[in-house]
Design a protein around this motif. Sequence first.
Motif, PDB file in Angstrom:
ATOM      1  N   ASP A 202      27.285  46.394  46.396  1.00  0.00           N
ATOM      2  CA  ASP A 202      27.785  45.178  45.741  1.00  0.00           C
ATOM      3  C   ASP A 202      27.322  43.908  46.436  1.00  0.00           C
ATOM      4  O   ASP A 202      27.124  42.873  45.787  1.00  0.00           O
ATOM      5  N   ASP A 228      33.016  46.895  42.646  1.00  0.00           N
ATOM      6  CA  ASP A 228      34.220  46.153  43.018  1.00  0.00           C
ATOM      7  C   ASP A 228      34.486  45.051  41.997  1.00  0.00           C
ATOM      8  O   ASP A 228      33.659  44.146  41.817  1.00  0.00           O
ATOM      9  N   ASP A 229      35.627  45.121  41.323  1.00  0.00           N
ATOM     10  CA  ASP A 229      35.967  44.122  40.308  1.00  0.00           C
ATOM     11  C   ASP A 229      36.060  42.711  40.882  1.00  0.00           C
ATOM     12  O   ASP A 229      35.736  41.730  40.203  1.00  0.00           O
ATOM     13  N   SER A 230      36.490  42.585  42.134  1.00  0.00           N
ATOM     14  CA  SER A 230      36.697  41.261  42.721  1.00  0.00           C
ATOM     15  C   SER A 230      35.393  40.496  42.841  1.00  0.00           C
ATOM     16  O   SER A 230      35.348  39.284  42.605  1.00  0.00           O
ATOM     17  N   ALA A 232      32.763  40.924  40.927  1.00  0.00           N
ATOM     18  CA  ALA A 232      32.369  40.575  39.561  1.00  0.00           C
ATOM     19  C   ALA A 232      33.106  39.323  39.094  1.00  0.00           C
ATOM     20  O   ALA A 232      32.516  38.414  38.497  1.00  0.00           O
ATOM     21  N   LEU A 233      34.397  39.245  39.370  1.00  0.00           N
ATOM     22  CA  LEU A 233      35.188  38.070  38.989  1.00  0.00           C
ATOM     23  C   LEU A 233      34.710  36.824  39.715  1.00  0.00           C
ATOM     24  O   LEU A 233      34.624  35.738  39.137  1.00  0.00           O
ATOM     25  N   CYS A 244      28.617  40.111  34.122  1.00  0.00           N
ATOM     26  CA  CYS A 244      28.986  41.098  35.144  1.00  0.00           C
ATOM     27  C   CYS A 244      29.681  42.289  34.507  1.00  0.00           C
ATOM     28  O   CYS A 244      30.565  42.131  33.673  1.00  0.00           O
ATOM     29  N   SER A 245      29.279  43.477  34.933  1.00  0.00           N
ATOM     30  CA  SER A 245      29.962  44.693  34.496  1.00  0.00           C
ATOM     31  C   SER A 245      30.439  45.438  35.726  1.00  0.00           C
ATOM     32  O   SER A 245      29.777  45.431  36.763  1.00  0.00           O
ATOM     33  N   ALA A 246      31.594  46.063  35.614  1.00  0.00           N
ATOM     34  CA  ALA A 246      32.146  46.852  36.715  1.00  0.00           C
ATOM     35  C   ALA A 246      32.434  48.255  36.215  1.00  0.00           C
ATOM     36  O   ALA A 246      32.463  48.514  35.005  1.00  0.00           O
ATOM     37  N   MET A 248      33.977  51.333  34.774  1.00  0.00           N
ATOM     38  CA  MET A 248      35.088  51.474  33.823  1.00  0.00           C
ATOM     39  C   MET A 248      35.628  52.900  33.814  1.00  0.00           C
ATOM     40  O   MET A 248      36.262  53.328  32.845  1.00  0.00           O
TER      41      MET A 248
END
Length: 359
Positions: A202, A228-230, A232-233, A244-246, A248
């Motif tokens: 990441d 990591d979603d954070s 991406a946000l 951005c894709s995370a 799923m």
Amino acid sequence: MPIFFKRLVVLMRAHVDKASWQLLFMATLIHMSVTWGLLWLSNETALLPLSTFFYYYVVTTSTVGYGDFSATTDFGRLVVATIQIPFGLALFGVLLGKAGQFVTFWVRRGMTGEKDFAHLQNHIVIFGWHDVRTKKMVDYILGDNKREERKIVLAVTDMMEHPLLSYPDVAFARLTSFTDDEQLTRINIERADKVIIDGDDDNQTFTTALKLSRVVKPEAHITAHFLDDSKALLLREHCSNVECSASMSAEILVRAMQDPGSSRVQEELLSTLHGDTQFSLTIPVEVGSLTFEDIFGYFKQHHDATLLGVAHDLNGLNMDLNPPLDYRISGGDILHYIAPQRVLASEVNWPGLCSKPRC
């Protein structure tokens, strides 16, 4: 004068040592001139016209020898036997070896990722290599039978050779860094149209996306994959032109548990290799105002496509899924739909849709 002479000797030695094309060209030209001059002295008049001499020289020097042209005088035969064939054959061998070396070098550069792709425009660049995932991405891109024909450049930082040699549409570039300006210029990132960033981790993906968001042309689209979603946000907050894709996996597992078969629906929608696929289409800016009902019926009737929703930007941040039938749509909006194959904007009868009174 001695300094000039020394420099000339050094320059000539450099050309001789590496058998440069310039040296071989000059040597061949001199050998052809000397051969022609000696044949002229030998009174070989049939061989002297330039078009005839060039053909005769190549055929005889390469020892193919068709026999339709040959020396007829004693001195002429002596010239051919002692000057033309021995020295010419040596030159011919060196030229063939040089050409083979050049081809091998060029092929090798393609395998090791050392080629320069600064001439490419509107191409696709994939940053990062993963043994299974990257090959699938390339297969999905090529599986779109209505895609715009363009080169795909696979950019990596790993010490490896071209992993997709069997794919003629895929070029290979090995970079020292995904964020170095000189390295990015080699793949002409400023003229790329689509970019996929799938780094080793990441952190690499984040820094690469942050760098490229300010380098690509305004209409280019960047997609970045994170675990990591954070991250991406955080990237969405700073780079509006990066989608951005995370992972799923959790969402898909829960949906498959609650609604059996959901995972198969996801696979079908995302794969261009089999079944209906999810696509998008940008409505031409000159198209007037429409309703979701106008387009929904037309797409189903004429293209066997089902509209899913409408977005107002490339990243789909303001997307409306399954909007009401009276939902207003205008030029520049992006339609997301399911269909057996991509529907091109040029295949839609926009004037017919806009001929209704409310348009």
